[in-house]
Enzyme design. Structure first.
Site, PDB file in Angstrom:
ATOM      1  N   VAL A 156       7.474  23.646  27.904  1.00  0.00           N
ATOM      2  CA  VAL A 156       7.343  24.791  26.996  1.00  0.00           C
ATOM      3  C   VAL A 156       6.211  24.616  25.989  1.00  0.00           C
ATOM      4  O   VAL A 156       5.825  25.572  25.310  1.00  0.00           O
ATOM      5  CB  VAL A 156       8.661  25.066  26.240  1.00  0.00           C
ATOM      6  CG1 VAL A 156       9.757  25.479  27.215  1.00  0.00           C
ATOM      7  CG2 VAL A 156       9.092  23.858  25.408  1.00  0.00           C
ATOM      8  N   TYR A 210      14.428  17.391  13.858  1.00  0.00           N
ATOM      9  CA  TYR A 210      15.280  18.365  14.559  1.00  0.00           C
ATOM     10  C   TYR A 210      15.757  19.459  13.605  1.00  0.00           C
ATOM     11  O   TYR A 210      15.717  20.652  13.926  1.00  0.00           O
ATOM     12  CB  TYR A 210      16.468  17.624  15.170  1.00  0.00           C
ATOM     13  CG  TYR A 210      17.412  18.466  15.984  1.00  0.00           C
ATOM     14  CD1 TYR A 210      17.077  18.868  17.279  1.00  0.00           C
ATOM     15  CD2 TYR A 210      18.657  18.843  15.474  1.00  0.00           C
ATOM     16  CE1 TYR A 210      17.962  19.620  18.039  1.00  0.00           C
ATOM     17  CE2 TYR A 210      19.543  19.602  16.231  1.00  0.00           C
ATOM     18  CZ  TYR A 210      19.193  19.980  17.507  1.00  0.00           C
ATOM     19  OH  TYR A 210      20.066  20.731  18.261  1.00  0.00           O
TER      20      TYR A 210
END
Length: 257
Positions: free
Chosen positions: A72, A164
């Site tokens: 991606v 994250y």
């Protein structure tokens, strides 16, 4: 609304879907749920064999699916993926699920610029690139959908994963901004914050101390299976969720209340 009309509201017949990170876990469960609801699904993952295995499960059960392996973070590859998915429905991509992800946990003192940027690139930049590639292929008839995947880490913060948490918080902002922009095309954009027993949560679940702390924060007191998470994606992808946009739906047993 009749029973037949209600059932039809959750169908995805004659629609195409692109699901990233669909080689396992929540992504695989979502791809299978979409196919069961009638969609033609491009099952994508960076792992070619994993994507192929999930696509085979779908076609073996009578559904429509094709596998495609790509990263991606590769802008050109995201365009190819979007085009391939659209080709499954005559050139229109109805549903994009930005689910691809990775983790690289470490306390701030041990984080490196490389690990921080890599996680941001996979989650946040990857979601942007896939959305950018899909936007011109999404229909303006009210069936266009983008569903991003965030996390409790992006809503309340987390310890030991600043990369994250930052990436997932960025996805919330991306979701809300895209929802306002794409509403003019009648495309809805939402995010789901799931918590499930997957490969990404294996380290937590296998660590007795971490597992106990995590379960203590979940009011329902257990981890979901990926199959329990998938129906929330189906809801937002279908006509049943046609008047919902710009929202973040935690599907986490009450972790974020």
């Amino acid at each position: 609304m009749t029973n037949a009309e209600l059932a039809a509201a959750f169908r995805l017949d004659r629609r195409s879907a692109l699901v990233t990170g669909a080689g396992g876990g929540v992504g695989a469960a979502v791809a299978r749920a979409f196919a069961a609801a009638g969609a033609a699904v491009l099952v994508t993952d960076i792992d070619k064999d994993a994507a192929a295995a999930v696509a085979d499960l779908i076609t073996g059960g009578g559904g429509r699916a094709e596998p495609f392996a790509f990263d991606v973070r590769d802008a050109a590859a995201t365009v190819e993926a979007a085009d391939r998915a659209a080709a499954l429905a005559g050139g229109t991509l109805h549903i994009l699920v930005n689910n691809a992800g990775a983790i690289a946990p470490a306390m701030l003192a041990d984080q490196t610029e490389e690990t921080f940027r890599r996680i941001i690139d996979i989650h946040l930049v990857g979601s942007f690139l896939c959305s950018h590639a899909a936007q011109g292929l999404l229909p303006d008839d009210g069936t266009g959908r983008i569903i991003n995947v965030t996390s409790a880490a992006g809503l309340t913060g987390t310890i030991g994963q600043v990369n994250y948490g930052a990436a997932k918080a960025g996805i919330v902002g991306l979701t809300k901004s895209l929802a306002k922009e794409l509403a003019r095309k009648s495309v809805t954009v939402n995010a789901i914050a799931p918590l499930a027993a997957t490969a990404m949560t294996e380290k937590i679940r296998s660590n007795e101390k971490l597992a106990a702390k995590t379960l203590a924060r979940i009011p329902l007191g257990r981890w979901a299976t990926p199959e329990e998470i998938a129906p929330s994606f189906l809801f937002l992808a279908s006509d049943a969720g046609s008047y919902i946009t710009g929202q973040v739906l935690p599907v986490d047993g009450g972790t974020v209340i």
